[in-house]
Design an enzyme around this catalytic site. Structure first.
Site, PDB file in Angstrom:
ATOM      1  N   SER A  23      24.783 -22.141  15.555  1.00 26.54           N
ATOM      2  CA  SER A  23      23.415 -21.594  15.692  1.00 26.54           C
ATOM      3  C   SER A  23      23.449 -20.068  15.651  1.00 26.54           C
ATOM      4  O   SER A  23      22.617 -19.430  14.994  1.00 26.54           O
ATOM      5  CB  SER A  23      22.811 -22.028  17.029  1.00 26.54           C
ATOM      6  N   ARG A  27      22.040 -17.249  12.603  1.00 26.05           N
ATOM      7  CA  ARG A  27      21.086 -16.202  12.975  1.00 26.05           C
ATOM      8  C   ARG A  27      21.653 -14.808  12.708  1.00 26.05           C
ATOM      9  O   ARG A  27      20.916 -13.897  12.311  1.00 26.05           O
ATOM     10  CB  ARG A  27      20.686 -16.372  14.446  1.00 26.05           C
ATOM     11  N   ASP A 314      22.928 -32.142  20.870  1.00 23.70           N
ATOM     12  CA  ASP A 314      23.932 -32.416  19.837  1.00 23.70           C
ATOM     13  C   ASP A 314      25.204 -33.052  20.414  1.00 23.70           C
ATOM     14  O   ASP A 314      26.071 -33.501  19.662  1.00 23.70           O
ATOM     15  CB  ASP A 314      24.286 -31.126  19.080  1.00 23.70           C
ATOM     16  N   ARG A 345      20.630 -40.755  15.110  1.00 23.39           N
ATOM     17  CA  ARG A 345      21.844 -40.741  15.934  1.00 23.39           C
ATOM     18  C   ARG A 345      21.807 -41.772  17.070  1.00 23.39           C
ATOM     19  O   ARG A 345      22.836 -42.013  17.686  1.00 23.39           O
ATOM     20  CB  ARG A 345      22.113 -39.330  16.478  1.00 23.39           C
TER      21      ARG A 345
HETATM   22  O1  SPQ Z   1      21.167 -27.423  11.633  1.00 26.30           O
HETATM   23  P1  SPQ Z   1      21.060 -28.874  11.963  1.00 26.30           P
HETATM   24  O2  SPQ Z   1      21.460 -29.711  10.799  1.00 26.30           O
HETATM   25  O3  SPQ Z   1      19.688 -29.252  12.492  1.00 26.30           O
HETATM   26  O4  SPQ Z   1      22.115 -29.152  13.141  1.00 26.30           O
HETATM   27  C1  SPQ Z   1      22.072 -29.773  14.434  1.00 26.30           C
HETATM   28  C2  SPQ Z   1      23.562 -30.215  14.703  1.00 26.30           C
HETATM   29  O5  SPQ Z   1      23.856 -31.320  15.184  1.00 26.30           O
HETATM   30  O6  SPQ Z   1      24.420 -29.367  14.460  1.00 26.30           O
HETATM   31  C3  SPQ Z   1      21.105 -30.945  14.577  1.00 26.30           C
HETATM   32  F1  SPQ Z   1      21.266 -31.895  13.790  1.00 26.30           F
HETATM   33  O7  SPQ Z   1      21.807 -28.800  15.464  1.00 26.30           O
HETATM   34  C4  SPQ Z   1      20.522 -28.198  15.707  1.00 26.30           C
HETATM   35  C5  SPQ Z   1      20.053 -28.597  17.101  1.00 26.30           C
HETATM   36  O8  SPQ Z   1      19.947 -29.984  17.253  1.00 26.30           O
HETATM   37  C6  SPQ Z   1      20.692 -26.702  15.616  1.00 26.30           C
HETATM   38  C7  SPQ Z   1      19.602 -25.937  16.273  1.00 26.30           C
HETATM   39  C8  SPQ Z   1      19.481 -24.470  16.023  1.00 26.30           C
HETATM   40  O9  SPQ Z   1      20.466 -23.826  15.611  1.00 26.30           O
HETATM   41  O10 SPQ Z   1      18.388 -23.927  16.281  1.00 26.30           O
HETATM   42  C9  SPQ Z   1      18.703 -26.521  17.150  1.00 26.30           C
HETATM   43  C10 SPQ Z   1      18.702 -27.966  17.444  1.00 26.30           C
HETATM   44  O11 SPQ Z   1      17.698 -28.603  16.670  1.00 26.30           O
HETATM   45  P2  SPQ Z   1      16.151 -28.642  17.142  1.00 26.30           P
HETATM   46  O12 SPQ Z   1      15.513 -29.589  16.181  1.00 26.30           O
HETATM   47  O13 SPQ Z   1      16.167 -29.173  18.534  1.00 26.30           O
HETATM   48  O14 SPQ Z   1      15.594 -27.313  17.061  1.00 26.30           O
END
Ligand code: SPQ
Length: 427
Positions: A23, A27, A314, A345
């Site tokens: 994350s 960013r 996650d 999941r």
């Molecule tokens: O980037 P992506 O594919 O959505 O990745 C995931 C992961 O498991 O690595 C989710 F599938 O992480 C997200 C996390 O679940 C990454 C993230 C972020 O960097 O802001 C936020 C979370 O998702 P969300 O939908 O709760 O905002």
């Protein structure tokens, strides 16, 4: 490519430093590209998802060099970006896709963005609804809700938005669009989600205010370059934490793991389950981090639900596996968001752990697991989902008989050296 694992009662010992936080890495590149000047990033995650983010900004004319975990972003600022000549491809990355929507909506040009088959099924409306309220012009498949999407950049206006789901991606997309909007945007979160965007925007000189669940940000703010040191990803470390907890005799240390409180739900849960671990805080600017020592532990079942869910969303596949080794019942609830990740999941975890002989049932918003259960070997599917692939590999440490996992390449999305690090600790 499938991989056969036959670990035969391993003990894990040693120190590792897991790759950079996914994350935060995304960013750092995005904000560096939005700022005018040079941004240096160290500890960057050179995983496939974050490399997609780099590719997208290169297509907008931003100069980016990447050498392992060291990334230099040189930009003349957003106003100097060029209209991309080709489609922006975000691969498997929900974060790239959703945050880019917020950024692209406020540019002065047209762009088209698409991802892989999994991205094509993930809901974009949660981001597009507030962006359209801000005046964004974005078209997509099936009535505008799925990728590929076409974005015609526009001047945006501020909104007040109460988020229906706790999602850092939705919050971040609105915050990034708000920087190019007229007026002050207000976002109200139902439950706090990861706050890396808020922390890093402030590092890049952006003013925002936060009070309880409300965030306010005014438009027309320029980002100033900054240097970012990315800590280890607690979501990657989670698989090593889980491995140490279930493989008898294990004792490992994970160095410089990110410990932002919006991400440490897993630590609260394993503590409640009786895990034996310590954290030694590290000094450093920006995001907090610590060295974590964790040992094999006799665990008990627990209940996981409510406000902790976004803090460990996650990690749930791994926690479900760990719960199969805990005495008693573990109930995971309020986690319906799992159904719209890289795969569903809830169904995927339950289906795969059942193949190993686990006592686990799906519910609409989570799962119920009874333990402890001796697991057997089996052929498992990763569903092309990195977190499912790693859950299966950790399970293989404690199965009677080999585990075969299909499509293990997907693990490179977030943890390219996962097997190397796991196997380096096997004694
Ligand atoms: O980037 P992506 O594919 O959505 O990745 C995931 C992961 O498991 O690595 C989710 F599938 O992480 C997200 C996390 O679940 C990454 C993230 C972020 O960097 O802001 C936020 C979370 O998702 P969300 O939908 O709760 O905002």
């Amino acid at each position: 490519m499938s991989k056969q694992l036959n670990y035969m009662s391993p003990v894990l010992n040693g120190n590792i430093k897991v790759p950079g936080d996914k994350s935060i890495s995304h960013r750092a590149v995005m904000f560096g590209a939005m700022a005018q000047g040079k941004t240096e990033v160290t500890g960057f995650l050179a995983g496939e998802d974050c490399l997609r983010t780099i590719d997208c900004f290169r297509q907008l004319g931003v100069q980016i060099t990447q050498d392992g975990g060291h990334v230099t972003v040189e930009s003349e600022g957003m106003n100097a970006w060029r209209e991309p000549a080709e489609v922006l491809y975000t691969g498997n990355s929900g974060t790239t896709t959703r945050l880019m929507l917020g950024i692209l909506a406020g540019t002065g040009f047209h762009s088209i963005m698409t991802g892989d088959a999994s991205i094509g099924k993930r809901p974009m409306n949660r981001v597009l609804n507030p962006l359209r309220e801000m005046g964004a012009d974005i078209r997509g498949r099936e009535g505008g809700q799925y990728t590929p999407v076409a974005v015609q950049g526009k001047t945006l206006k501020a909104i007040e938005y109460t988020m229906p789901v706790a999602s850092a991606q939705v919050k971040s997309a609105i915050l990034l669009a708000a920087l190019n909007a007229e007026g002050t945007t207000t976002i109200i979160e139902p439950v706090p989600s990861r706050n890396h965007t808020e922390i890093m925007l402030q590092t890049f000189g952006v003013q925002l205010s936060q009070e309880d669940s409300k965030i306010e940000i005014s438009g027309d703010q320029q980002l100033k370059t900054a240097n970012v040191e990315v800590p280890g990803d607690i979501s990657s470390a989670a698989f090593m934490i889980g491995a140490a907890l279930v493989a008898e005799g294990s004792d490992i240390t994970i160095e410089q793991m990110g410990t932002n409180p919006t991400r440490t739900g897993i630590l609260d849960v394993i503590k409640a389950m009786g895990a034996d671990f310590e954290l030694v805080e590290r000094d450093g600017a920006g995001e907090p981090s610590a060295d974590m020592t964790i040992r094999y532990s006799k665990l008990v079942g627990t209940e996981i639900g409510g406000a902790v869910i976004p803090r460990l969303i996650d990690e749930i596949p791994l926690l479900a596996l760990v719960a199969t080794q805990a005495e008693g019942t573990t109930v995971i609830k309020d986690a319906e968001e799992l159904r719209v990740k890289e795969t569903d999941r809830i169904d995927a975890v339950v289906t795969e752990l059942k193949k190993l002989g686990a006592d686990i049932e799906a519910t609409t918003d989570g799962m119920v697991i009874n333990g402890p259960t001796k697991l057997n070997g089996a052929k498992l599917a990763s569903y092309g989902d990195h977190r499912l692939g790693m859950m299966a590999a950790v399970a293989a440490l404690i199965t009677d008989g080999p585990v075969e996992i299909d499509d293990v390449e997907c693990i490179a999305v977030s943890y390219p050296n996962f097997f190397e690090q796991l196997e380096s600790m096997i004694r």
